[in-house]
Design a protein around this motif. Structure first.
Motif, PDB file in Angstrom:
ATOM      1  N   ARG A 154      26.722  55.546 103.467  1.00 51.60           N
ATOM      2  CA  ARG A 154      27.595  54.453 103.071  1.00 51.60           C
ATOM      3  C   ARG A 154      28.007  53.625 104.285  1.00 51.60           C
ATOM      4  O   ARG A 154      27.993  52.393 104.262  1.00 51.60           O
ATOM      5  CB  ARG A 154      28.833  55.022 102.370  1.00 51.60           C
ATOM      6  N   THR A 156      30.241  42.153 100.093  1.00 48.22           N
ATOM      7  CA  THR A 156      30.732  41.780  98.760  1.00 48.22           C
ATOM      8  C   THR A 156      29.739  40.927  97.982  1.00 48.22           C
ATOM      9  O   THR A 156      29.767  40.900  96.747  1.00 48.22           O
ATOM     10  CB  THR A 156      32.065  41.034  98.857  1.00 48.22           C
ATOM     11  N   ARG A 167      25.996  52.944  92.111  1.00 45.64           N
ATOM     12  CA  ARG A 167      27.338  52.586  91.631  1.00 45.64           C
ATOM     13  C   ARG A 167      28.284  52.302  92.792  1.00 45.64           C
ATOM     14  O   ARG A 167      29.090  51.360  92.733  1.00 45.64           O
ATOM     15  CB  ARG A 167      27.912  53.701  90.753  1.00 45.64           C
ATOM     16  N   GLU A 168      28.191  53.102  93.838  1.00 33.39           N
ATOM     17  CA  GLU A 168      29.045  52.868  95.007  1.00 33.39           C
ATOM     18  C   GLU A 168      28.760  51.507  95.621  1.00 33.39           C
ATOM     19  O   GLU A 168      29.681  50.783  96.024  1.00 33.39           O
ATOM     20  CB  GLU A 168      28.844  53.977  96.027  1.00 33.39           C
ATOM     21  N   ARG A 173      30.256  48.745  93.410  1.00 35.17           N
ATOM     22  CA  ARG A 173      31.717  48.625  93.517  1.00 35.17           C
ATOM     23  C   ARG A 173      32.124  47.755  94.699  1.00 35.17           C
ATOM     24  O   ARG A 173      33.156  47.080  94.655  1.00 35.17           O
ATOM     25  CB  ARG A 173      32.348  50.017  93.644  1.00 35.17           C
ATOM     26  N   VAL A 174      31.327  47.788  95.765  1.00 36.12           N
ATOM     27  CA  VAL A 174      31.634  46.963  96.940  1.00 36.12           C
ATOM     28  C   VAL A 174      31.088  45.549  96.760  1.00 36.12           C
ATOM     29  O   VAL A 174      31.764  44.561  97.072  1.00 36.12           O
ATOM     30  CB  VAL A 174      31.051  47.599  98.220  1.00 36.12           C
ATOM     31  N   VAL A 219      31.051  43.166  94.794  1.00 35.85           N
ATOM     32  CA  VAL A 219      31.707  42.641  93.580  1.00 35.85           C
ATOM     33  C   VAL A 219      31.173  41.267  93.186  1.00 35.85           C
ATOM     34  O   VAL A 219      31.215  40.887  92.012  1.00 35.85           O
ATOM     35  CB  VAL A 219      33.234  42.582  93.781  1.00 35.85           C
ATOM     36  N   ALA A 265      27.447  54.308  84.720  1.00 37.16           N
ATOM     37  CA  ALA A 265      27.813  52.950  85.128  1.00 37.16           C
ATOM     38  C   ALA A 265      28.606  52.269  84.023  1.00 37.16           C
ATOM     39  O   ALA A 265      29.590  51.554  84.280  1.00 37.16           O
ATOM     40  CB  ALA A 265      26.564  52.145  85.461  1.00 37.16           C
ATOM     41  N   ALA A 300      32.065  53.601  83.890  1.00 37.64           N
ATOM     42  CA  ALA A 300      32.860  53.097  85.016  1.00 37.64           C
ATOM     43  C   ALA A 300      33.201  51.618  84.874  1.00 37.64           C
ATOM     44  O   ALA A 300      33.933  51.068  85.710  1.00 37.64           O
ATOM     45  CB  ALA A 300      32.105  53.334  86.323  1.00 37.64           C
ATOM     46  N   LEU A 337      31.156  49.074  85.183  1.00 40.11           N
ATOM     47  CA  LEU A 337      30.439  48.251  86.164  1.00 40.11           C
ATOM     48  C   LEU A 337      29.476  47.311  85.446  1.00 40.11           C
ATOM     49  O   LEU A 337      28.579  47.768  84.726  1.00 40.11           O
ATOM     50  CB  LEU A 337      29.675  49.138  87.148  1.00 40.11           C
TER      51      LEU A 337
END
Length: 255
Positions: free
Chosen positions: A19, A26, A42-43, A46-47, A49, A70, A73, A75
């Motif tokens: 990571r 973004t 997924r991680e 999330r960043v 966006v 996903a 969550a 997403l």
């Protein structure tokens, strides 16, 4: 614990290093190779966006889990595709970052795979892959198989898991594909197999043995399971059953 959860737990300590190396932005469009059940995808989503994350894997079963998780969550900027990165028809020059957590070592043709991935990357796009160092530096792989012999045959995937361990060979393949600024950073972390011996033993038996493998003679089976128990006992820590491991984080940029 199902197999998807096992892999995520096993590699939890490695995940934080990947990571950090990936440094998802973004607005990044991220390609995740060998995404499995989609934790790393997924991680990234999330960043990113204002971007998007695409996970690719050859396992339909894992991708079903990835899509479900996903969705759960919430997403909306993540998708999962079934395919082999060696020849999957990625849209050309579409991604800012390619990540992979131990998902690139099984290419039958690494040169073709890297070239195909490179075509999907924008100029200046980044790469952050985590791969195992040599089998000699990862005794967990040999010691577990030794302990469980003769219940298991040598898996054809065993050598492949370490196929990207040589920096010189991998550098040449990536350079030929069009990447530059290629770097290898060592990661020494523990792989996690369970909170205790029973949990680790159950997980490893499920991972390494098909149901038909447990039909061996009782003497063979008992001896192998005793060897496995002794091995796991030697690796019990207050944080669970842990084995030392060595990996590389490979970073590069498209030229």
């Amino acid at each position: 614990m199902n197999r998807a959860d096992f892999y995520d737990a096993e590699l939890q300590r490695h995940n934080q290093h990947l990571r950090a190396a990936a440094g998802v932005g973004t607005r990044d469009r991220v390609l995740d190779i060998g995404c499995g059940a989609g934790q790393t995808t997924r991680e990234a989503a999330r960043v990113a966006v204002n971007g998007h994350a695409v996970g690719v894997d050859t396992s339909r079963k894992m991708l079903e889990i990835a899509r479900r998780r996903a969705s759960e969550a919430g997403l909306r900027n993540v998708t999962f595709e079934h395919g082999d990165a060696q020849h999957h028809p990625f849209p050309p020059a579409s991604f800012d970052l390619c990540i992979s957590r131990f998902g690139t070592m099984f290419f039958a043709d690494p040169a073709a795979a890297c070239a195909n991935i490179a075509r999907a990357m924008r100029p200046g796009a980044r790469l952050a892959w985590m791969v195992w160092q040599s089998q000699e530096r990862n005794d967990w792989a040999r010691s577990i198989r030794r302990a469980m012999a003769p219940l298991i045959a040598v898996s054809p995937d065993a050598p492949a898991a370490f196929s990207m361990s040589d920096p010189a060979i991998v550098t040449e393949v990536l350079r030929d594909a069009g990447f530059g600024s290629i770097n290898f950073a060592e990661v020494r972390e523990s792989v996690f197999y369970g909170v205790d011996i029973d949990a680790a033993s159950e997980a490893l038996i499920d991972l390494y043995l098909a149901k038909e493998d447990m039909t061996h003679a009782a003497e063979q089976r008992d001896r192998a399971l005793k060897q496995l128990g002794d091995l796991l006992e030697a690796h019990v820590t207050p944080e669970g059953v842990l084995f030392d491991s060595y990996a590389w984080i490979i970073t590069a940029r498209m030229l």
